[in-house]
Design an enzyme around this catalytic site. Structure first.
Site, PDB file in Angstrom:
ATOM      1  N   THR A  62       0.824  -1.206   0.000  1.00 48.23           N
ATOM      2  CA  THR A  62       0.000   0.000   0.000  1.00 48.23           C
ATOM      3  C   THR A  62       0.863   1.263   0.000  1.00 48.23           C
ATOM      4  O   THR A  62       2.009   1.245   0.470  1.00 48.23           O
ATOM      5  CB  THR A  62      -0.887  -0.019   1.269  1.00 48.23           C
ATOM      6  N   ASP A  63       0.256   2.366  -0.451  1.00 51.18           N
ATOM      7  CA  ASP A  63       0.960   3.655  -0.372  1.00 51.18           C
ATOM      8  C   ASP A  63       1.080   4.144   1.078  1.00 51.18           C
ATOM      9  O   ASP A  63       1.876   5.040   1.374  1.00 51.18           O
ATOM     10  CB  ASP A  63       0.252   4.711  -1.241  1.00 51.18           C
ATOM     11  N   GLU A  64       0.275   3.561   1.999  1.00 54.80           N
ATOM     12  CA  GLU A  64       0.282   4.048   3.383  1.00 54.80           C
ATOM     13  C   GLU A  64       1.620   3.819   4.088  1.00 54.80           C
ATOM     14  O   GLU A  64       1.888   4.419   5.121  1.00 54.80           O
ATOM     15  CB  GLU A  64      -0.848   3.403   4.192  1.00 54.80           C
ATOM     16  N   LYS A 107       2.093  -3.393   7.390  1.00 55.23           N
ATOM     17  CA  LYS A 107       2.381  -3.580   5.958  1.00 55.23           C
ATOM     18  C   LYS A 107       3.839  -3.206   5.668  1.00 55.23           C
ATOM     19  O   LYS A 107       4.525  -3.889   4.893  1.00 55.23           O
ATOM     20  CB  LYS A 107       1.437  -2.727   5.095  1.00 55.23           C
ATOM     21  N   TYR A 128      -1.924  -0.455  11.053  1.00 50.38           N
ATOM     22  CA  TYR A 128      -2.060  -1.165   9.766  1.00 50.38           C
ATOM     23  C   TYR A 128      -0.861  -0.864   8.874  1.00 50.38           C
ATOM     24  O   TYR A 128      -0.213  -1.782   8.347  1.00 50.38           O
ATOM     25  CB  TYR A 128      -3.365  -0.747   9.054  1.00 50.38           C
TER      26      TYR A 128
HETATM   27  P1  NAD Z   1      -9.912  -7.413   2.174  1.00 52.63           P
HETATM   28  O1  NAD Z   1      -9.926  -7.041   3.605  1.00 52.63           O
HETATM   29  O2  NAD Z   1     -11.107  -7.149   1.315  1.00 52.63           O
HETATM   30  O3  NAD Z   1      -9.579  -8.970   2.006  1.00 52.63           O
HETATM   31  C1  NAD Z   1      -8.561  -9.598   2.732  1.00 52.63           C
HETATM   32  C2  NAD Z   1      -8.684 -11.102   2.457  1.00 52.63           C
HETATM   33  O4  NAD Z   1      -7.635 -11.766   3.176  1.00 52.63           O
HETATM   34  C3  NAD Z   1     -10.011 -11.699   2.935  1.00 52.63           C
HETATM   35  O5  NAD Z   1     -10.508 -12.593   1.973  1.00 52.63           O
HETATM   36  C4  NAD Z   1      -9.635 -12.433   4.214  1.00 52.63           C
HETATM   37  O6  NAD Z   1     -10.479 -13.541   4.493  1.00 52.63           O
HETATM   38  C5  NAD Z   1      -8.198 -12.866   3.883  1.00 52.63           C
HETATM   39  N1  NAD Z   1      -7.402 -13.089   5.094  1.00 52.63           N
HETATM   40  C6  NAD Z   1      -7.259 -12.271   6.161  1.00 52.63           C
HETATM   41  N2  NAD Z   1      -6.450 -12.826   7.078  1.00 52.63           N
HETATM   42  C7  NAD Z   1      -6.046 -14.023   6.568  1.00 52.63           C
HETATM   43  C8  NAD Z   1      -5.192 -15.044   7.032  1.00 52.63           C
HETATM   44  N3  NAD Z   1      -4.573 -14.956   8.216  1.00 52.63           N
HETATM   45  N4  NAD Z   1      -4.987 -16.130   6.245  1.00 52.63           N
HETATM   46  C9  NAD Z   1      -5.607 -16.232   5.025  1.00 52.63           C
HETATM   47  N5  NAD Z   1      -6.440 -15.288   4.558  1.00 52.63           N
HETATM   48  C10 NAD Z   1      -6.664 -14.190   5.307  1.00 52.63           C
HETATM   49  O7  NAD Z   1      -8.616  -6.702   1.574  1.00 52.63           O
HETATM   50  P2  NAD Z   1      -8.381  -5.928   0.205  1.00 52.63           P
HETATM   51  O8  NAD Z   1      -8.863  -4.544   0.338  1.00 52.63           O
HETATM   52  O9  NAD Z   1      -8.846  -6.775  -0.898  1.00 52.63           O
HETATM   53  O10 NAD Z   1      -6.779  -5.857   0.206  1.00 52.63           O
HETATM   54  C11 NAD Z   1      -5.994  -6.912  -0.351  1.00 52.63           C
HETATM   55  C12 NAD Z   1      -4.523  -6.536  -0.261  1.00 52.63           C
HETATM   56  O11 NAD Z   1      -4.286  -5.326  -0.971  1.00 52.63           O
HETATM   57  C13 NAD Z   1      -4.037  -6.292   1.165  1.00 52.63           C
HETATM   58  O12 NAD Z   1      -2.750  -6.837   1.295  1.00 52.63           O
HETATM   59  C14 NAD Z   1      -4.009  -4.771   1.288  1.00 52.63           C
HETATM   60  O13 NAD Z   1      -3.039  -4.371   2.218  1.00 52.63           O
HETATM   61  C15 NAD Z   1      -3.640  -4.378  -0.122  1.00 52.63           C
HETATM   62  N6  NAD Z   1      -4.103  -3.046  -0.554  1.00 52.63           N
HETATM   63  C16 NAD Z   1      -5.415  -2.699  -0.426  1.00 52.63           C
HETATM   64  C17 NAD Z   1      -5.854  -1.465  -0.905  1.00 52.63           C
HETATM   65  C18 NAD Z   1      -7.303  -1.036  -0.808  1.00 52.63           C
HETATM   66  O14 NAD Z   1      -7.624   0.099  -1.144  1.00 52.63           O
HETATM   67  N7  NAD Z   1      -8.222  -1.891  -0.397  1.00 52.63           N
HETATM   68  C19 NAD Z   1      -4.930  -0.586  -1.497  1.00 52.63           C
HETATM   69  C20 NAD Z   1      -3.586  -0.970  -1.583  1.00 52.63           C
HETATM   70  C21 NAD Z   1      -3.192  -2.219  -1.133  1.00 52.63           C
HETATM   71  O1  DAU Z   2      -4.212   3.876   0.524  1.00 56.64           O
HETATM   72  C1  DAU Z   2      -4.419   2.492   0.420  1.00 56.64           C
HETATM   73  C2  DAU Z   2      -5.228   2.024   1.608  1.00 56.64           C
HETATM   74  O2  DAU Z   2      -6.565   2.495   1.382  1.00 56.64           O
HETATM   75  C3  DAU Z   2      -5.227   0.509   1.790  1.00 56.64           C
HETATM   76  O3  DAU Z   2      -3.915   0.099   2.084  1.00 56.64           O
HETATM   77  C4  DAU Z   2      -6.166   0.102   2.938  1.00 56.64           C
HETATM   78  O4  DAU Z   2      -6.229  -1.294   3.056  1.00 56.64           O
HETATM   79  C5  DAU Z   2      -7.557   0.646   2.613  1.00 56.64           C
HETATM   80  O5  DAU Z   2      -8.436   0.350   3.673  1.00 56.64           O
HETATM   81  C6  DAU Z   2      -7.505   2.159   2.386  1.00 56.64           C
HETATM   82  O6  DAU Z   2      -7.191   2.855   3.615  1.00 56.64           O
HETATM   83  P1  DAU Z   2      -7.925   4.232   4.015  1.00 56.64           P
HETATM   84  O7  DAU Z   2      -7.828   4.408   5.462  1.00 56.64           O
HETATM   85  O8  DAU Z   2      -7.478   5.348   3.153  1.00 56.64           O
HETATM   86  O9  DAU Z   2      -9.424   3.853   3.559  1.00 56.64           O
HETATM   87  P2  DAU Z   2     -10.860   4.052   4.240  1.00 56.64           P
HETATM   88  O10 DAU Z   2     -11.859   3.651   3.210  1.00 56.64           O
HETATM   89  O11 DAU Z   2     -10.958   3.435   5.580  1.00 56.64           O
HETATM   90  O12 DAU Z   2     -10.927   5.622   4.415  1.00 56.64           O
HETATM   91  C7  DAU Z   2     -10.759   6.514   3.333  1.00 56.64           C
HETATM   92  C8  DAU Z   2     -10.796   7.929   3.892  1.00 56.64           C
HETATM   93  O13 DAU Z   2     -12.132   8.218   4.328  1.00 56.64           O
HETATM   94  C9  DAU Z   2      -9.916   8.129   5.095  1.00 56.64           C
HETATM   95  O14 DAU Z   2      -9.335   9.422   5.032  1.00 56.64           O
HETATM   96  C10 DAU Z   2     -10.871   8.031   6.292  1.00 56.64           C
HETATM   97  C11 DAU Z   2     -12.188   8.554   5.735  1.00 56.64           C
HETATM   98  N1  DAU Z   2     -13.410   7.934   6.282  1.00 56.64           N
HETATM   99  C12 DAU Z   2     -13.493   6.575   6.291  1.00 56.64           C
HETATM  100  C13 DAU Z   2     -14.636   5.946   6.778  1.00 56.64           C
HETATM  101  C14 DAU Z   2     -14.714   4.433   6.809  1.00 56.64           C
HETATM  102  C15 DAU Z   2     -14.465   8.724   6.714  1.00 56.64           C
HETATM  103  O15 DAU Z   2     -14.401   9.972   6.674  1.00 56.64           O
HETATM  104  N2  DAU Z   2     -15.587   8.110   7.198  1.00 56.64           N
HETATM  105  C16 DAU Z   2     -15.714   6.751   7.255  1.00 56.64           C
HETATM  106  O16 DAU Z   2     -16.776   6.247   7.728  1.00 56.64           O
END
Ligand code: NAD
Ligand code: DAU
Length: 360
Positions: free
Chosen positions: A134-136, A163, A159
């Site tokens: 992630t960019d975080e 990562k 988190y």
């Molecule tokens: P998600 O939370 O939707 O899904 C996570 C999946 O991992 C689920 O299916 C869960 O059951 C599985 N899981 C969790 N713990 C596990 C374990 N111990 N063993 C096996 N499986 C397990 O996540 P996502 O949003 O699809 O993110 C996927 C990947 O991409 C993550 O590594 C996240 O850090 C990365 N990522 C997400 C975003 C985003 O915006 N969602 C952005 C950048 C990177």
């Molecule tokens: O940047 C990549 C990341 O993006 C991934 O690595 C993470 O897995 C993914 O969850 C996401 O993280 P964020 O914290 O940016 O996403 P989230 O959807 O939780 O929140 C997006 C923004 O919105 C953040 O600034 C917090 C705000 N927010 C979020 C929720 C859930 C609100 O204002 N209200 C809300 O109810």
């Protein structure tokens, strides 16, 4: 040189990005795909729907070394796309232990298994371990600037720290053992099948059912949004064309502050539902800010552009409405993924924050 995977392990394939990635790999015709997923509150078989029959699905934990080693022995993987993780920042602020367990210990377990399985005697066989990050990990930006692959890591949430730790373990396995790793760092994703605890699906689900739209602080934080299917395409590029030992940033360039995003979602819900104009905007409620809330993330994708000709195909202007329609048309999905655990977390988290937000 292009790498052609023949036996691919995808971890976290029942999650949001994982299920899109599985679809991408099936479409590419990979002969063997094994999905390993623990089916936590965030993972659901229903996400794999139409492609379930094209994969071998293993319900199990990435921290289970005996299981993971056994899968390597049984399926002779030549490639891994590792997505399984705890992913929600707010949950990590409430409790970080599970994040360290899955994101750090789980990643180590997979690295260890790959390193052992891919040691000689087949040292000439091409292999790839793609670690999805992630960019975080880079921390928070001010109003200007972008993260490049050489930006120093400065994670702020538990988190992000978990990562970042996993990224560093991946780096160390490449440097120490020559494991052919590729790390991807990507911005916020949107699309179908995202658990409604993240900003976009939560706001859509709430607006569709007339519930409050909880904006943290003043909603001034900025995020960069990439469609999940573009993310899956980027992982395919990283797997098939990425150079071992490298990391690549993938972004969309589509930045928006949270309040503008929530207003846009509220208006789109009204449009697709035939509501009077402004009806859902009236649900916006400012609540207590996230602790340590990162102000802005923004990705410099020039390395991926130069290496792969990276260019996302989808845009918010063109594709956000279809995403809103997907949640409107998939009420049953929303009900199925709202497990008791998910509902409990949501209720407790937002109850404490009501009435403590900043003003517009
Ligand atoms: P998600 O939370 O939707 O899904 C996570 C999946 O991992 C689920 O299916 C869960 O059951 C599985 N899981 C969790 N713990 C596990 C374990 N111990 N063993 C096996 N499986 C397990 O996540 P996502 O949003 O699809 O993110 C996927 C990947 O991409 C993550 O590594 C996240 O850090 C990365 N990522 C997400 C975003 C985003 O915006 N969602 C952005 C950048 C990177
Ligand atoms: O940047 C990549 C990341 O993006 C991934 O690595 C993470 O897995 C993914 O969850 C996401 O993280 P964020 O914290 O940016 O996403 P989230 O959807 O939780 O929140 C997006 C923004 O919105 C953040 O600034 C917090 C705000 N927010 C979020 C929720 C859930 C609100 O204002 N209200 C809300 O109810």
């Amino acid at each position: 040189m292009t790498f052609t995977p023949t036996s691919l392990l995808i971890t976290g394939g029942a999650g949001f990005i994982g299920s899109s990635t599985v679809r991408r790999a099936v479409a590419a015709g990979v002969s063997k795909i094994v999905v390993l997923d623990a089916l936590t509150y965030a993972g659901h078989r229903i996400n794999l729907g139409d492609v379930m029959s094209a994969v071998t699905f293993v319900h199990g934990n990435i921290c289970d070394a005996a299981l993971v080693n056994g899968l390597f022995a049984q399926h002779a993987f030549d490639s891994v796309i590792h997505l399984a993780a705890e992913t929600h920042v707010d949950r990590s602020i409430e409790s970080a232990a599970e994040f360290v367990q899955t994101n750090v210990v789980g990643t180590l377990t997979l690295l260890d298994a790959s390193m052992r399985a891919w040691a000689a005697p087949n040292a000439n066989t091409e292999r790839r371990f793609v670690h999805v990050s992630t960019d975080e990990v880079y921390g928070s930006l001010g109003p200007t600037g972008h993260f490049t692959e050489s930006t120093a890591y400065a994670p702020n949430s538990p988190y992000a720290a978990s990562k970042a730790s996993s990224d560093l373990l991946v780096r160390s396995f490449h440097r120490t053992y020559g494991l052919p790793t590729v790390v991807t760092n990507t911005c916020n994703n949107y699309g179908p099948r995202q658990l409604p605890e993240k900003l976009i699906p939560l706001m859509i689900a709430h607006a569709l059912s007339g519930k409050k739209l909880p904006v943290y602080g003043k909603g001034a934080q900025v995020r960069e949004w990439l469609h999940v299917d573009d993310h899956a395409d980027s992982l395919w590029l990283a797997l098939t064309q990425g150079a071992a030992g490298e990391s690549y940033n993938f972004g969309s360039g589509e930045e928006t502050d949270n309040l503008r995003m929530v207003e846009r979602l509220a208006d789109t819900v009204d449009e697709v539902s035939g509501n009077p104009k402004g009806m859902s905007r009236a649900l916006i409620t400012f609540v207590e800010d996230r602790k340590g809330h990162d102000f802005r993330y923004a990705i410099d994708s020039s390395k991926a552009k130069a290496a792969f000709g990276w260019q996302p195909k989808r845009t918010l202007a063109h594709d956000l409405r279809a995403v809103v329609e997907w949640y409107r048309d998939n009420e049953e999905w929303c009900r199925l993924v709202s497990s008791d655990e998910h509902s409990r977390f949501q209720a407790a988290y937002y109850k404490d924050r009501e009435g403590t937000g900043g003003a517009k």
